[in-house]
Motif scaffolding. Structure first.
Motif, PDB file in Angstrom:
ATOM      1  N   PHE A  91       0.194  27.889  -1.621  1.00  0.00           N
ATOM      2  CA  PHE A  91      -1.173  27.682  -0.682  1.00  0.00           C
ATOM      3  C   PHE A  91      -1.880  29.090  -1.091  1.00  0.00           C
ATOM      4  O   PHE A  91      -2.804  29.421  -0.481  1.00  0.00           O
ATOM      5  N   GLY A  92      -1.607  29.889  -1.885  1.00  0.00           N
ATOM      6  CA  GLY A  92      -2.224  31.070  -2.306  1.00  0.00           C
ATOM      7  C   GLY A  92      -3.485  30.858  -3.014  1.00  0.00           C
ATOM      8  O   GLY A  92      -4.495  31.194  -2.690  1.00  0.00           O
ATOM      9  N   PRO A  93      -3.701  29.867  -3.958  1.00  0.00           N
ATOM     10  CA  PRO A  93      -5.051  29.222  -4.526  1.00  0.00           C
ATOM     11  C   PRO A  93      -5.754  28.766  -3.497  1.00  0.00           C
ATOM     12  O   PRO A  93      -5.121  27.895  -2.649  1.00  0.00           O
ATOM     13  N   LYS A  94      -6.887  28.813  -3.397  1.00  0.00           N
ATOM     14  CA  LYS A  94      -7.794  28.215  -2.306  1.00  0.00           C
ATOM     15  C   LYS A  94      -7.950  26.630  -2.341  1.00  0.00           C
ATOM     16  O   LYS A  94      -7.939  26.262  -1.200  1.00  0.00           O
ATOM     17  N   TRP A  95      -7.985  26.280  -3.497  1.00  0.00           N
ATOM     18  CA  TRP A  95      -8.086  24.483  -3.683  1.00  0.00           C
ATOM     19  C   TRP A  95      -6.851  23.770  -3.051  1.00  0.00           C
ATOM     20  O   TRP A  95      -7.080  22.862  -2.387  1.00  0.00           O
TER      21      TRP A  95
END
Length: 373
Positions: A206-210
């Motif tokens: 869940f680090g990447p925004k997508w």
């Protein structure tokens, strides 16, 4: 003329092709999972421009679709690493193997973690076969299903009943609520999952925004295909949450999160049981628990499927790890960690940071094991 593939962006599917997708999915019981619903691929494509569809042809006739996303030289199933099942969505009479798909894609390799399909590779350690776990509710409904499980596993369910009594004595009466667009609670769940990933040394997907945006988009879906958030409360205290994906009578338990304050009372067990009881009345008759590894799942599941985890194609670098270490289990662990990093991180900088953090975590775990000897 043999098998051929034409790759197009997801958005370029014609109305006729979309209709074929839906018809083929509906005609094959193995493709009931909501991950095969065209709505899932649409949602992922809306959050990134890298989602493509391989249209598969045999003798010039369209026979199937395989949605995927590209990361460098590797193809991953659409939505990876959050996609729990993948296969060719195709004509029920057509057999397209994992090796066929890997050969036809315009990438060096195809990485899958739970492939459903025919002829899933040779019997060697590059193709890890695993079982999944489903609870199928019969025509008599939830109460009769649960009574059968309770009789078969009486000791287990007696213990869970004691846990519930203890939970209610400590916090108050238990209740479970299932709701759609509660985005604040979804953010709370994502925060708990991120903490769990970091605490256990796993990559925080869940680090990447997508990935965050995708879950919020799915929460806003319509009744035919969407995600829902279930929460378990005892009195006024929140103890557990789970995001599930559901469509066509299948409810897929997806992202659970628990608060430490109530861990000893097994709130997750009661959350899933009460969720099943409530949504059975809405026509859901299959509940998917994913992989069957956790011990508790055997008390609920009465059906399973075999899936395959593999990297197929050129340059499978984990083969070098396997040969060097003589440890297939270590190679599988490294491969899974890399797949989670590469699939979730669309930029090379994110993959580099993720790899560094994973390496540090791996070395610290080795050091702890050595110091404990």
């Amino acid at each position: 003329m043999g098998l051929e593939a034409v790759t197009i962006p997801m958005r370029d599917l014609t109305p006729h092709e979309r209709q074929l997708w839906q018809e083929w999915q509906g005609a094959r019981p193995q493709l009931r999972s909501p991950f095969f619903n065209i709505g899932f691929s649409d949602a992922v494509a809306s959050e990134g421009s890298d989602v493509a569809v391989a249209k598969l042809y045999e003798a010039g006739r369209l026979i199937g679709f395989f949605p995927y996303q590209r990361r460098g030289g590797t193809a991953y199933p659409v939505g990876a690493p959050m996609n729990d099942y993948h296969a060719v969505i195709g004509d029920p009479h057509t057999r397209v193997t994992l090796e066929d798909v890997a050969r036809l894609l315009p990438t060096k390799r195809l990485s899958v973690n739970s492939w459903i399909g025919p002829d899933n590779g040779p019997d060697d350690d590059r193709y890890l076969r695993q079982s999944t776990c489903q609870a199928t509710i019969g025509p008599d409904g939830y109460d009769m299903w649960f009574e059968g499980r309770r009789i078969q596993h009486n000791k287990y369910f007696k213990d869970k009943a004691r846990s519930r009594r203890g939970m209610e004595a400590a916090f108050g009466p238990m209740r479970v609520q299932i709701e759609g667009a509660n985005h604040d609670m979804l953010e709370q769940l994502i925060h708990l999952k991120s903490q769990q990933y970091r605490r256990t040394g796993r990559h925080d997907i869940f680090g990447p925004k997508w990935t965050r945006r995708l879950l919020h988009r799915l929460l806003d879906g319509d009744d035919s295909f969407k995600a829902s958030l279930a929460s378990l409360w005892a009195g006024d205290t929140l103890l557990a949450m789970e995001l599930s994906l559901h469509a066509d009578g299948v409810w897929h338990f997806w992202f659970p999160a628990y608060l430490e304050i109530g861990a000893k009372y097994s709130p997750g067990i009661w959350l899933s049981m009460e969720t099943m009881r409530q949504v059975c009345t809405d026509g859901y008759d299959e509940f998917d628990y994913g992989f069957s590894g956790e011990a508790y799942k055997k008390y609920f599941c009465n059906r399973s499927e075999q899936v395959v985890e593999a990297i197929v194609g050129a340059g499978d670098w984990t083969d070098l790890v396997r040969l060097a270490a003589k440890r297939p289990d270590l190679a599988v662990s490294i491969r899974r960690r890399w797949a989670a990093i590469e699939a979730s991180e669309p930029r090379w900088t994110g993959r580099m940071v993720g790899t560094i953090l994973a390496g540090r975590g791996f070395m610290s775990r080795i050091a702890r094991k050595e110091s404990s000897k």
